[in-house]
Design a protein around this motif. Sequence first.
Motif, PDB file in Angstrom:
ATOM      1  N   PHE A 108       0.862  -1.276  -0.053  1.00 52.27           N
ATOM      2  CA  PHE A 108       0.095   0.004  -0.066  1.00 52.27           C
ATOM      3  C   PHE A 108       0.973   1.260   0.113  1.00 52.27           C
ATOM      4  O   PHE A 108       1.778   1.317   0.700  1.00 52.27           O
ATOM      5  CB  PHE A 108      -0.812  -0.035   1.218  1.00 52.27           C
ATOM      6  N   ARG A 109       0.651   2.079  -0.922  1.00 52.51           N
ATOM      7  CA  ARG A 109       1.533   3.336  -0.929  1.00 52.51           C
ATOM      8  C   ARG A 109       0.351   4.615  -0.601  1.00 52.51           C
ATOM      9  O   ARG A 109      -0.502   4.556  -1.226  1.00 52.51           O
ATOM     10  CB  ARG A 109       2.121   3.581  -2.414  1.00 52.51           C
ATOM     11  N   TYR A 110       0.813   5.269   0.401  1.00 57.70           N
ATOM     12  CA  TYR A 110      -0.255   6.584   0.632  1.00 57.70           C
ATOM     13  C   TYR A 110       0.916   7.514   1.358  1.00 57.70           C
ATOM     14  O   TYR A 110       1.843   7.299   1.643  1.00 57.70           O
ATOM     15  CB  TYR A 110      -1.355   6.048   1.684  1.00 57.70           C
ATOM     16  N   THR A 111       0.184   8.697   1.558  1.00 53.59           N
ATOM     17  CA  THR A 111       0.750   9.841   2.156  1.00 53.59           C
ATOM     18  C   THR A 111       0.353   9.973   3.530  1.00 53.59           C
ATOM     19  O   THR A 111      -0.659  10.558   3.673  1.00 53.59           O
ATOM     20  CB  THR A 111       0.643  11.157   1.361  1.00 53.59           C
ATOM     21  N   PRO A 112       1.199   9.750   4.668  1.00 49.06           N
ATOM     22  CA  PRO A 112       0.685   9.724   6.094  1.00 49.06           C
ATOM     23  C   PRO A 112       0.316  11.369   6.210  1.00 49.06           C
ATOM     24  O   PRO A 112       0.925  12.251   5.694  1.00 49.06           O
ATOM     25  CB  PRO A 112       1.894   9.138   6.737  1.00 49.06           C
ATOM     26  N   GLU A 113      -0.691  11.387   7.139  1.00 46.69           N
ATOM     27  CA  GLU A 113      -1.024  12.628   7.699  1.00 46.69           C
ATOM     28  C   GLU A 113      -0.467  13.062   8.925  1.00 46.69           C
ATOM     29  O   GLU A 113      -0.234  11.848   9.779  1.00 46.69           O
ATOM     30  CB  GLU A 113      -2.495  12.731   7.612  1.00 46.69           C
ATOM     31  N   TYR A 114       0.080  14.216   9.351  1.00 44.71           N
ATOM     32  CA  TYR A 114       0.630  14.544  10.511  1.00 44.71           C
ATOM     33  C   TYR A 114      -0.191  15.412  11.172  1.00 44.71           C
ATOM     34  O   TYR A 114      -0.810  16.234  10.771  1.00 44.71           O
ATOM     35  CB  TYR A 114       1.851  15.264  10.247  1.00 44.71           C
ATOM     36  N   THR A 115       0.041  15.625  12.538  1.00 44.39           N
ATOM     37  CA  THR A 115      -0.704  16.553  13.603  1.00 44.39           C
ATOM     38  C   THR A 115       0.387  17.328  13.963  1.00 44.39           C
ATOM     39  O   THR A 115       1.332  16.762  14.859  1.00 44.39           O
ATOM     40  CB  THR A 115      -1.614  15.598  14.428  1.00 44.39           C
ATOM     41  N   TYR A 116       0.014  18.662  14.123  1.00 41.98           N
ATOM     42  CA  TYR A 116       1.090  19.542  14.694  1.00 41.98           C
ATOM     43  C   TYR A 116       0.939  19.511  16.166  1.00 41.98           C
ATOM     44  O   TYR A 116      -0.129  19.508  16.838  1.00 41.98           O
ATOM     45  CB  TYR A 116       1.022  21.059  14.244  1.00 41.98           C
ATOM     46  N   THR A 117       1.862  19.218  17.050  1.00 37.33           N
ATOM     47  CA  THR A 117       1.994  18.891  18.506  1.00 37.33           C
ATOM     48  C   THR A 117       2.575  20.042  19.356  1.00 37.33           C
ATOM     49  O   THR A 117       2.480  20.087  20.601  1.00 37.33           O
ATOM     50  CB  THR A 117       2.530  17.750  19.100  1.00 37.33           C
ATOM     51  N   GLY A 118       2.981  21.301  18.500  1.00 40.17           N
ATOM     52  CA  GLY A 118       3.769  22.179  19.034  1.00 40.17           C
ATOM     53  C   GLY A 118       5.042  22.327  19.200  1.00 40.17           C
ATOM     54  O   GLY A 118       5.938  20.968  18.948  1.00 40.17           O
ATOM     55  N   ASP A 119       5.627  23.593  19.339  1.00 39.70           N
ATOM     56  CA  ASP A 119       7.185  23.385  19.460  1.00 39.70           C
ATOM     57  C   ASP A 119       7.965  22.703  18.130  1.00 39.70           C
ATOM     58  O   ASP A 119       8.885  21.817  18.409  1.00 39.70           O
ATOM     59  CB  ASP A 119       7.948  22.794  20.601  1.00 39.70           C
ATOM     60  N   ARG A 120       7.296  22.887  17.106  1.00 44.99           N
ATOM     61  CA  ARG A 120       7.873  22.405  15.714  1.00 44.99           C
ATOM     62  C   ARG A 120       8.000  20.817  15.625  1.00 44.99           C
ATOM     63  O   ARG A 120       8.657  20.173  14.905  1.00 44.99           O
ATOM     64  CB  ARG A 120       9.292  22.997  15.332  1.00 44.99           C
TER      65      ARG A 120
END
Length: 205
Positions: A149-161
């Motif tokens: 499976f090829r996909y683009t993982p999503e990220y969540t900003y948790t602060g402090d870069r």
Amino acid sequence: MRAAIIKKQLLFKIALACGYLPMSVGGLIFLIWWGAREFYALDLYKLERMGYDWALIALGILLIGLLLLVVFLVKKGKRGLGKSAVILVLLLLNYPVCRVLLGKRAELEQYAYVKVKNNTEQDHIALSIHPYFPGGNAVRLARGKGKVFRYTPEYTYTGDREYTVNTATLLVQTPNEKYRITLPPVKRDDCRRFYVDKDFILQNE
């Protein structure tokens, strides 16, 4: 006389090789590296490093090719313009080919590659990864078979870069049961290989 002709032909052939060799070898390295990710979820780090090293070597080869082109033109004069044009085109063609390969590499680093293999006792199971692959487009696997499976993982900003990878879920469906298995974090540009065992537990391959 014959030796002189062979020497001139040799000069042309070496200059010609300096034109097609860099992009041919570089393209082959890239295709093997890409294919390993696309079909086997294998990240050949050494091959990727080899590609960058080859780019530096190729630069030296191209400079030699340009030097040989000048020598060839000086020796052949107007009679060598046709062959010289061929060599020049091949030498210059390396630049757009390199740009395309580097652009493709930048695009591919946005993807994660996850291979899942059916090691259950079910002859056919349906697999999908939520939320990246809808359940209606689930892949059906026979026992012992795998799928990348090829996909683009999503990220969540948790602060402090800092960013964390959003959780993905492997959906496994048999004729009688449905299973939801939380995947370990898989970052962009990562390759991971798993299998679902007979108890429908996800294991590292």
